[in-house]
Design a protein around this motif. Structure first.
Motif, PDB file in Angstrom:
ATOM      1  N   GLN A 126      47.699  70.384  91.422  1.00  0.00           N
ATOM      2  CA  GLN A 126      48.811  70.184  90.490  1.00  0.00           C
ATOM      3  C   GLN A 126      49.633  68.974  90.928  1.00  0.00           C
ATOM      4  O   GLN A 126      49.957  68.803  92.097  1.00  0.00           O
ATOM      5  N   GLY A 127      49.962  68.096  89.970  1.00  0.00           N
ATOM      6  CA  GLY A 127      50.751  66.916  90.282  1.00  0.00           C
ATOM      7  C   GLY A 127      49.932  65.666  90.502  1.00  0.00           C
ATOM      8  O   GLY A 127      50.489  64.580  90.574  1.00  0.00           O
ATOM      9  N   ASP A 128      48.598  65.811  90.621  1.00  0.00           N
ATOM     10  CA  ASP A 128      47.741  64.635  90.714  1.00  0.00           C
ATOM     11  C   ASP A 128      47.612  63.982  89.337  1.00  0.00           C
ATOM     12  O   ASP A 128      47.927  64.590  88.308  1.00  0.00           O
ATOM     13  N   TYR A 129      47.113  62.756  89.323  1.00  0.00           N
ATOM     14  CA  TYR A 129      46.807  62.073  88.071  1.00  0.00           C
ATOM     15  C   TYR A 129      45.300  61.867  87.987  1.00  0.00           C
ATOM     16  O   TYR A 129      44.648  61.579  89.005  1.00  0.00           O
ATOM     17  N   VAL A 130      44.739  62.002  86.785  1.00  0.00           N
ATOM     18  CA  VAL A 130      43.295  61.908  86.611  1.00  0.00           C
ATOM     19  C   VAL A 130      42.935  61.086  85.379  1.00  0.00           C
ATOM     20  O   VAL A 130      43.736  60.934  84.451  1.00  0.00           O
ATOM     21  N   ASP A 131      41.717  60.553  85.404  1.00  0.00           N
ATOM     22  CA  ASP A 131      41.060  60.031  84.210  1.00  0.00           C
ATOM     23  C   ASP A 131      40.004  61.048  83.803  1.00  0.00           C
ATOM     24  O   ASP A 131      39.339  61.652  84.663  1.00  0.00           O
ATOM     25  N   LEU A 132      39.841  61.248  82.505  1.00  0.00           N
ATOM     26  CA  LEU A 132      38.768  62.087  81.988  1.00  0.00           C
ATOM     27  C   LEU A 132      37.690  61.169  81.423  1.00  0.00           C
ATOM     28  O   LEU A 132      37.955  60.376  80.514  1.00  0.00           O
ATOM     29  N   ILE A 133      36.484  61.286  81.966  1.00  0.00           N
ATOM     30  CA  ILE A 133      35.383  60.437  81.521  1.00  0.00           C
ATOM     31  C   ILE A 133      34.359  61.309  80.793  1.00  0.00           C
ATOM     32  O   ILE A 133      33.672  62.131  81.421  1.00  0.00           O
ATOM     33  N   PRO A 134      34.247  61.174  79.472  1.00  0.00           N
ATOM     34  CA  PRO A 134      33.262  61.975  78.730  1.00  0.00           C
ATOM     35  C   PRO A 134      31.847  61.474  78.998  1.00  0.00           C
ATOM     36  O   PRO A 134      31.602  60.264  79.044  1.00  0.00           O
ATOM     37  N   ILE A 135      30.911  62.399  79.201  1.00  0.00           N
ATOM     38  CA  ILE A 135      29.506  62.023  79.353  1.00  0.00           C
ATOM     39  C   ILE A 135      28.696  62.752  78.285  1.00  0.00           C
ATOM     40  O   ILE A 135      28.973  63.906  77.952  1.00  0.00           O
ATOM     41  N   ALA A 136      27.703  62.042  77.748  1.00  0.00           N
ATOM     42  CA  ALA A 136      26.900  62.600  76.669  1.00  0.00           C
ATOM     43  C   ALA A 136      25.926  63.634  77.207  1.00  0.00           C
ATOM     44  O   ALA A 136      25.408  63.515  78.313  1.00  0.00           O
ATOM     45  N   GLU A 137      25.692  64.655  76.407  1.00  0.00           N
ATOM     46  CA  GLU A 137      24.704  65.672  76.767  1.00  0.00           C
ATOM     47  C   GLU A 137      23.311  65.082  76.625  1.00  0.00           C
ATOM     48  O   GLU A 137      23.030  64.369  75.654  1.00  0.00           O
ATOM     49  N   PRO A 138      22.402  65.318  77.583  1.00  0.00           N
ATOM     50  CA  PRO A 138      21.048  64.746  77.480  1.00  0.00           C
ATOM     51  C   PRO A 138      20.343  65.197  76.203  1.00  0.00           C
ATOM     52  O   PRO A 138      20.562  66.303  75.710  1.00  0.00           O
ATOM     53  N   GLN A 139      19.529  64.318  75.658  1.00  0.00           N
ATOM     54  CA  GLN A 139      18.744  64.654  74.478  1.00  0.00           C
ATOM     55  C   GLN A 139      17.746  65.765  74.817  1.00  0.00           C
ATOM     56  O   GLN A 139      17.236  65.849  75.935  1.00  0.00           O
TER      57      GLN A 139
END
Length: 235
Positions: A126-139
């Motif tokens: 709690q209190g940290d900062y983050v980036d959210l990186i979306p990754i595609a689901e494999p075909q």
């Protein structure tokens, strides 16, 4: 008028005049030419909750007071430092910010369950900062791992404040002592392994994230430095 009356009156006026002059120079003049401001008693890091014990009220010449200087305690208590503050530094509006944990109009507390998460650091707190990186689901039928998304939404989830972290048993993961003032910034490891995370986002970010989740994207949750604040969701 009798002479003794004139002398008495003159003496009285002289005494009152001298006393009034001294009082003006010692008390009135400083009040007119100086102003109360608040200075830091000690050095304060960025993202630190400001408490009464952290500051001191002093008078300084008005010519030295910045237009942004904080002169009222009501505008100071309960705020956080927006940047590092040196000892004895006069606090200004640029040095403070509202409590970043408060959900303000246009922002949301967005729960991210473990089923949405591809990877998250065990040290996230709690209190940290983050980036959210979306990754595609494999075909289907593909041997390739998920590829980093190239959608425009990927750039929108930057510098988000972590509101809470929970284990898979929904126990909160924290290393902050019970009753201690809530603060922002990475802390040491606590007990428990993060499984789900709540982050602060703007409503627009939350809608964009929901769209990606519907498209079966998963999220890499990456801790980031608080040196450069770029995301709307962080504040």
């Amino acid at each position: 008028m009798k002479s003794w009356v004139r002398y008495t009156l003159a003496t009285t006026l002289f005494v009152v005049g001298v006393g009034g002059s001294i009082a003006y120079n010692q008390f009135v003049s400083p009040m007119l030419t100086s102003e109360w401001v608040y200075v830091a008693r000690t050095q304060l890091p960025a993202d630190t909750p400001i408490q009464a014990s952290d500051v001191e009220r002093i008078r300084v010449p008005k010519s030295e007071v910045s237009p942004d200087a904080i002169t009222n305690a009501e505008g100071l208590m309960g705020t956080y430092t927006a940047q590092p503050v040196d000892q004895n530094q006069v606090l200004t509006a640029l040095d403070t910010e509202p409590d970043p944990f408060t959900i303000t109009p246009g922002t949301e507390d967005v729960p991210i369950p473990s089923t949405w998460i591809a990877s998250v650091s065990e040290t996230l707190r709690q209190g940290d900062y983050v980036d959210l990186i979306p990754i595609a689901e494999p075909q289907a039928g593909s041997n390739n791992v998920g590829m980093l998304t190239t959608t425009s939404e990927a750039s929108e989830f930057k510098h988000l404040l972590v509101l809470s972290v929970h284990t898979d048993n929904n126990a909160e993961v924290t290393s902050q002592q019970t009753g201690a003032p809530q603060s922002v910034g990475a802390r040491g490891n606590g007990s428990g392994v993060p499984a789900s995370v709540d982050v602060k986002m703007t409503s627009a970010e939350a809608q964009a994230l929901a769209s990606l989740i519907q498209q079966k994207y998963q999220l890499l949750i990456v801790g980031v430095s608080d040196d450069n604040r770029t995301g709307g969701g962080a504040k």
